[in-house]
Design an enzyme around this catalytic site. Sequence first.
Site, PDB file in Angstrom:
ATOM      1  N   ARG A 194      -4.140 -10.050   5.591  1.00  0.00           N
ATOM      2  CA  ARG A 194      -4.154  -9.793   3.881  1.00  0.00           C
ATOM      3  C   ARG A 194      -3.596  -9.040   2.917  1.00  0.00           C
ATOM      4  NH1 ARG A 194      -6.828  -6.410   0.512  1.00  0.00           N
ATOM      5  NH2 ARG A 194      -8.697  -7.110  -1.231  1.00  0.00           N
ATOM      6  N   LYS A 243       0.525  -0.942   0.077  1.00  0.00           N
ATOM      7  CA  LYS A 243       0.540   0.174   0.127  1.00  0.00           C
ATOM      8  C   LYS A 243       0.590   1.064   0.128  1.00  0.00           C
ATOM      9  CE  LYS A 243      -4.389  -1.912   1.882  1.00  0.00           C
ATOM     10  NZ  LYS A 243      -5.756  -1.964   2.531  1.00  0.00           N
TER      11      LYS A 243
END
Length: 404
Positions: free
Chosen positions: A375, A341
């Site tokens: 995740r 991210k």
Amino acid sequence: MQAYGMRWVTLDNLREAKMSLTEIGSDAGGIGHMAGKGLGRGIKLEQVPLRVAHILKQEMLSVGGDAAVHRDVITNNVNATDVMLLGTVRQLEHLATKVLAQPFGLKKVGHDLKQLLTFLEPPKTRILNCRGKELKFGERTLVMGILNVTPDSFSDGGRYVNIDDAIAQAKRMVEEGVDILDLGAESTRPSHESVSAEEEWHRLEPVLKALLELVEVPVSIDTYKASVAAKALEAGAHIINDIWGLQKDPDMARVVGEHQAPVIVMHNQDGTNYHHLMGDIFDFLRRSIERAEAHGLSGDQIILDPGIGFGKTTEQNLEVMARLAEFKTLGHPVLLGTSRKSMIGKTLNLAVDERLEATLATSVLGVVAGMDIIRVHDVQANRRAVQMADAIVRGQRGIHYVGA
């Protein structure tokens, strides 16, 4: 001069405190009485009415702890105040018992405090039924693998649009030890282009139906649209992963409730303005929990996601990461999604395809903080990292000593 081997001992929960006292050879009855005295806790309550704050202050002092309040409480110049209860687990347990008989809503404070203290202890092993598939929580950190069948996802957009490529990637992740597959057909990256429910389902349907025939692990559907979730669940999907926490589509809570499908509710918002960052995130997640519970879901069926990378600046994301353990106090499993991210890219000035090592660092921090699921895109590397971290942090302190 004798130093007596003085050292600091890390005690994060009652189990560790009891093991350390057992190692000393303390009496079993004394262990139960003393264990909570070695664990300090800070418990925050927000916007407490003045009369309740006064009672909490007095009662905490009476059990040997303290309660921090706004400086104007003493002169009654505020109508409400945040309260920080400061004490040991033992003192807080005494407080919870004492206020159960008090007026002005303090009975609920006592009940909630007792419950919160239990949430801070290591969770027991338990089984979650995912519509026929099982997940075991509490034994180790589970790994969810990301499978995007989108042309424009921030990291792997376009790589698995072809059904054969998607199936091959899913099989690869299963071989690498994934516990859950998370299938998404609409990019949620910043400035993404929304797609219709019809287009999203058109992308999802063939891959989902093939996966349900080929893999044994539960399949999660990453969608915030109730109509897509309904079709996926009717086709046999096991979990719904809603990046808007049941608060974008008013029908989503009803859909997951009718199908008794475990649901991942993520914190999200437009913009990055907060009154209190963690308090606002908790308020959002509590609303999500209430919506899920109103439609028949409970306990482990409601999985929380702090929403790293959504509605937060880099600095805000880093603060949430530093305070991950606090999410355990909500009493539900917690999922952490940091893989590749922008928080990593902006902190280290790295391109998307250079963020694996930093992702592994965040995954390990998640294990230390007690996260139940991570995740990720890179299953094998993350699985190995969390397996090693689990071996260190899950129940190891105090179990090896002479006489054990």
